[in-house]
Structures are given as structure tokens and as C-alpha cells.
Write an enzyme that holds these catalytic residues in place. Structure first.
Site, PDB file in Angstrom:
ATOM      1  N   TYR A  11      16.200 -57.069 -95.793  1.00  0.00           N
ATOM      2  CA  TYR A  11      17.482 -57.211 -94.953  1.00  0.00           C
ATOM      3  C   TYR A  11      17.833 -58.789 -95.057  1.00  0.00           C
ATOM      4  O   TYR A  11      18.978 -59.061 -95.501  1.00  0.00           O
ATOM      5  CB  TYR A  11      17.439 -56.486 -93.675  1.00  0.00           C
ATOM      6  CG  TYR A  11      18.653 -56.879 -92.666  1.00  0.00           C
ATOM      7  CD1 TYR A  11      19.767 -56.845 -93.019  1.00  0.00           C
ATOM      8  CD2 TYR A  11      18.006 -57.511 -91.355  1.00  0.00           C
ATOM      9  CE1 TYR A  11      20.969 -57.208 -92.103  1.00  0.00           C
ATOM     10  CE2 TYR A  11      19.056 -57.712 -90.475  1.00  0.00           C
ATOM     11  CZ  TYR A  11      20.463 -57.611 -90.748  1.00  0.00           C
ATOM     12  OH  TYR A  11      21.556 -57.962 -90.081  1.00  0.00           O
ATOM     13  N   TYR A 139       2.276 -59.413 -83.760  1.00  0.00           N
ATOM     14  CA  TYR A 139       3.493 -59.747 -84.884  1.00  0.00           C
ATOM     15  C   TYR A 139       3.848 -61.232 -84.498  1.00  0.00           C
ATOM     16  O   TYR A 139       3.753 -62.159 -85.504  1.00  0.00           O
ATOM     17  CB  TYR A 139       4.906 -59.071 -84.461  1.00  0.00           C
ATOM     18  CG  TYR A 139       5.939 -59.716 -85.176  1.00  0.00           C
ATOM     19  CD1 TYR A 139       5.847 -59.681 -86.386  1.00  0.00           C
ATOM     20  CD2 TYR A 139       7.078 -60.239 -84.568  1.00  0.00           C
ATOM     21  CE1 TYR A 139       7.096 -60.421 -87.278  1.00  0.00           C
ATOM     22  CE2 TYR A 139       8.218 -60.801 -85.157  1.00  0.00           C
ATOM     23  CZ  TYR A 139       8.073 -60.834 -86.661  1.00  0.00           C
ATOM     24  OH  TYR A 139       9.099 -61.576 -87.229  1.00  0.00           O
ATOM     25  N   ILE A 205      16.636 -46.762 -73.871  1.00  0.00           N
ATOM     26  CA  ILE A 205      16.780 -47.981 -73.331  1.00  0.00           C
ATOM     27  C   ILE A 205      15.199 -48.259 -72.772  1.00  0.00           C
ATOM     28  O   ILE A 205      14.808 -47.641 -72.092  1.00  0.00           O
ATOM     29  CB  ILE A 205      17.696 -48.361 -71.998  1.00  0.00           C
ATOM     30  CG1 ILE A 205      19.044 -48.283 -72.484  1.00  0.00           C
ATOM     31  CG2 ILE A 205      17.451 -49.738 -71.672  1.00  0.00           C
ATOM     32  CD1 ILE A 205      20.357 -48.067 -71.396  1.00  0.00           C
ATOM     33  N   GLY A 281       4.746 -55.203 -75.459  1.00  0.00           N
ATOM     34  CA  GLY A 281       4.846 -56.538 -76.092  1.00  0.00           C
ATOM     35  C   GLY A 281       6.114 -57.086 -76.260  1.00  0.00           C
ATOM     36  O   GLY A 281       6.644 -58.084 -77.009  1.00  0.00           O
TER      37      GLY A 281
END
Ligand code: UDP
Length: 327
Positions: A11, A139, A205, A281
Site C-alpha cells: 500500500y 510491532y 469500536i 497494544g
């Protein structure tokens, strides 16, 4: 300059590729196509894994590469909490493989895709580049490890590095020809837009009990083309033996609920939303100060407002309901 883009079929990579080509650079994409798309990569594509040091060296040497833009990575903060091995292997270890290959081939310039996740839960917003680095998910940790390696290699071997810490990248090329196609999709804006596309009934959400005005997480959304432009400027700003770090965001935060509302306005669809548990996270609030990029790189975002970012994403999804259609 002859530039190799790892992850150039992805992307962000595909938008960086276009921006570099428009600026007159000769580009080669090096991508495994595990996540990337052939159609996004342009004509000069080497299908390969960065973990394969031999194939990488061949691609660097054969194409007389002078600079590398290293975008290849796994990018899902939530997934990294449950599968950390994937992140340290694919993000951290391939960083070392790439640095070694570059050293062997005498290539001294790199622009690295880093992330706001290196800051963890920031002590203040907007976040400046010298603020505390304390990732709260694997990450962010996997990317910060690479930043540390880059500093060591710059000092020891004279590499010149620009590390770009991306905030929340969204939108698509205004032509509608390239855009976001992750399988499976996990990012907020493309997921919300799947509702008016008829692909999901509503959006969850992840947490509405954060300490923010409406209880939902706040993020700083940046248009993928503005992000791509920063790479072109960054490649011109690389200096031997130096590591420069820049945040890239718009300096304004939007909550998950505000993003959903913006998508409702852009699409005219009611987009049902319901609260769900927090995603592990996730920090409550991430907003960039990009003053350094503006002053030192002369970076000026062209599409800083969220409705335009959402509009461009919506245009891409409408034109390409199945993305690139190759997965
Ligand atoms: N989010 C959400 N529902 C979803 C996907 C994401 O509420 O289906 C939230 C997520 O918890 C985070 C924000 O949207 O607070 C942005 O998440 P995204 O995965 O797009 O980017 P990240 O901030 O993880 O880089």
C-alpha cells in the site's frame, strides 16, 4: 538515483514508487508478493524475500542500486501481541539481513519506514522525535530494534539513514488507480468503508472507555500521497554517517467515533457502530508533531484534512471493489 524499494508492491510502497518515479528516480521493487500486489508494483519487479540475503544482493548489484527504501514489514500492532515471533523475525531480523547485504554491495543510503508505535503511550502529545521511546506492542519494539541497528551501522560503516516514523496512513492516490488492499483488512478507515460497500454489517469500536473526550482512541491520520512525498524529500536529505528521524502526521487527532462519522458523511451511509473490548497494544492517543519534517525537509502536506483522506479512500474502494483482485 537508482533506488530499490523493499515492500514496493504494498500500500505505502506503491505510492512511494509513483512519487519517486515522478521525481525522476529509477526504481526497482523488491517484494515477496505475500502481502503486496503485482499490479501495484510497476514494471521493474523482483519477486523475492528480504530474508533471502543472496537474492537481495543479486538484485542490489544487478540494478546498480544507490539507495534503499525499506518498507517491507508486518504492520499490525494487534497481531504482533499474539504472534510476536512473526514481527521479530520479519521486521527485526530482515533489517539485519538488508543492512549486511547493503554493506557487502557498498550501498550507503537508506530511508526506513518506522512507526509512531515506537513511542508506546506517549507522556505528551503532539509527540516530538526526541520524546521517550517505549513501545507497548511487539510491532513497535520490532521497528525500534531496527532503528537501533541503523544507528550502529551509520556510526560504524558511514551509512546515511533517514528514519520516517509514520502515524496513521490512510487515503489513496487521487487517480483511484492505486490504494489500500490488505487481506485481511485490519485498519480502521478501510474497514469502516467496507460497510457502505456491503461487505460487513457494521464496525466494532475497540474500546470506548479510554481517557479521551468521547472514550475512543485518538489517532493522527496522514494521506498516503503526503507520506510518499516525504520519502522523496528524505532520500535527498540522507547524509553519510548520520541518522535523521522524522515524525510524519498532520498534528491533529481524530477519535475512532469521529472517523466513523466522517465516513458516514463521505458515503451517505448510516454505518452502524458498536462498542467492543479494547484491542491489546493500543495507546489511547497518538498525535505527531511534524515540525521537524516541515522545517528540515521542507515537507508540506497537500491533503491534510480527514474528509479528503476519506474521500480518496472511498473513491479507490468504489472503483476497485475487490482491491487488486489477486488474493
Ligand atoms: N479500530 C477500531 N475498530 C476496528 C479497527 C480499528 O476501533 O475495526 C481502532 C483501533 O483500536 C485504533 C484505531 O482504530 O484505536 C486505529 O487502528 P488501526 O488498526 O487503523 O491503526 P493503528 O493505530 O493500530 O496503527
Amino acid at each position: 538515483m537508482n533506488v530499490l524499494l523493499t515492500g514496493g508492491a504494498g500500500y505505502i510502497g506503491s505510492h512511494v514508487l509513483r512519487a519517486l518515479k515522478s521525481a525522476g528516480h529509477e526504481c526497482v521493487v523488491y517484494d515477496s508478493l505475500v502481502k503486496g500486489h503485482r499490479r501495484a508494483a510497476g514494471k521493474k519487479l523482483v519477486v523475492g524475500d528480504v530474508a533471502d540475503g543472496q537474492a537481495l544482493r543479486k538484485a542490489l548489484a544487478e540494478n546498480k542500486i544507490e539507495a534503499v527504501i525499506h518498507l517491507a514489514a508486518f504492520i499490525e500492532a494487534g497481531e504482533s501481541v499474539v504472534e510476536p515471533d512473526k514481527y521479530f523475525r520479519n521486521n527485526t531480523m530482515i533489517g539485519l539481513t538488508l543492512l549486511e547485504a547493503m554493506r557487502d554491495c557498498g550501498i550507503k543510503k537508506m530511508v526506513f519506514s518506522s512507526t509512531a508505535a515506537v513511542y508506546g503511550t506517549p507522556a505528551r502529545v503532539p509527540i516530538e522525535e526526541d520524546d521517550r521511546l517505549a513501545p507497548i506492542n511487539p510491532y513497535g519494539a520490532s521497528k525500534l530494534c531496527v532503528e537501533y541497528m541503523l544507528s550502529a551501522y551509520a556510526a560504524a560503516y558511514g551509512l546515511g539513514i533517514v528514519s520516517l516514523r509514520y502515524f496513521n496512513v490512510a487515503g489513496a492516490h487521487p487517480t483511484g488507480e492505486i490504494g489500500e488492499d490488505h487481506q485481511p483488512e485490519t485498519h480502521l478507515i478501510p474497514l469502516v468503508l467496507q460497510v457502505p460497500m456491503g461487505k460487513r454489517p457494521g464496525i466494532k469500536i475497540f474500546g470506548d472507555d479510554y481517557e479521551t473526550p468521547d472514550g475512543t482512541c485518538i489517532r493522527d491520520y496522514i494521506h498516503v500521497c503526503d507520506l510518499a512525498d516525504a520519502h522523496v524529500l528524505a532520500i535527498g536529505a540522507v547524509k553519510a554517517g548520520q541518522v535523521k528521524v522524522f515524525n510524519l502526521g498532520n498534528g491533529e487527532g481524530f477519535s475512532v467515533k469521529q472517523v466513523i462519522e466522517t465516513c458516514r458523511k463521505a458515503t451517505g451511509h448510516p454505518i452502524p457502530a458498536e462498542a467492543a473490548p479494547r484491542r491489546p497494544g493500543d495507546p489511547a492517543r497518538l498525535i505527531a508533531s511534524s515540525k521537524r519534517a516541515m522545517s528540515e525537509l521542507d515537507w508540506k502536506p497537500k491533503f491534510p484534512d480527514l474528509p479528503t483522506i476519506v474521500q480518496h479512500a472511498w473513491q479507490w474502494h468504489q472503483k476497485n471493489p475487490n482491491g487488486y483482485g489477486d488474493k
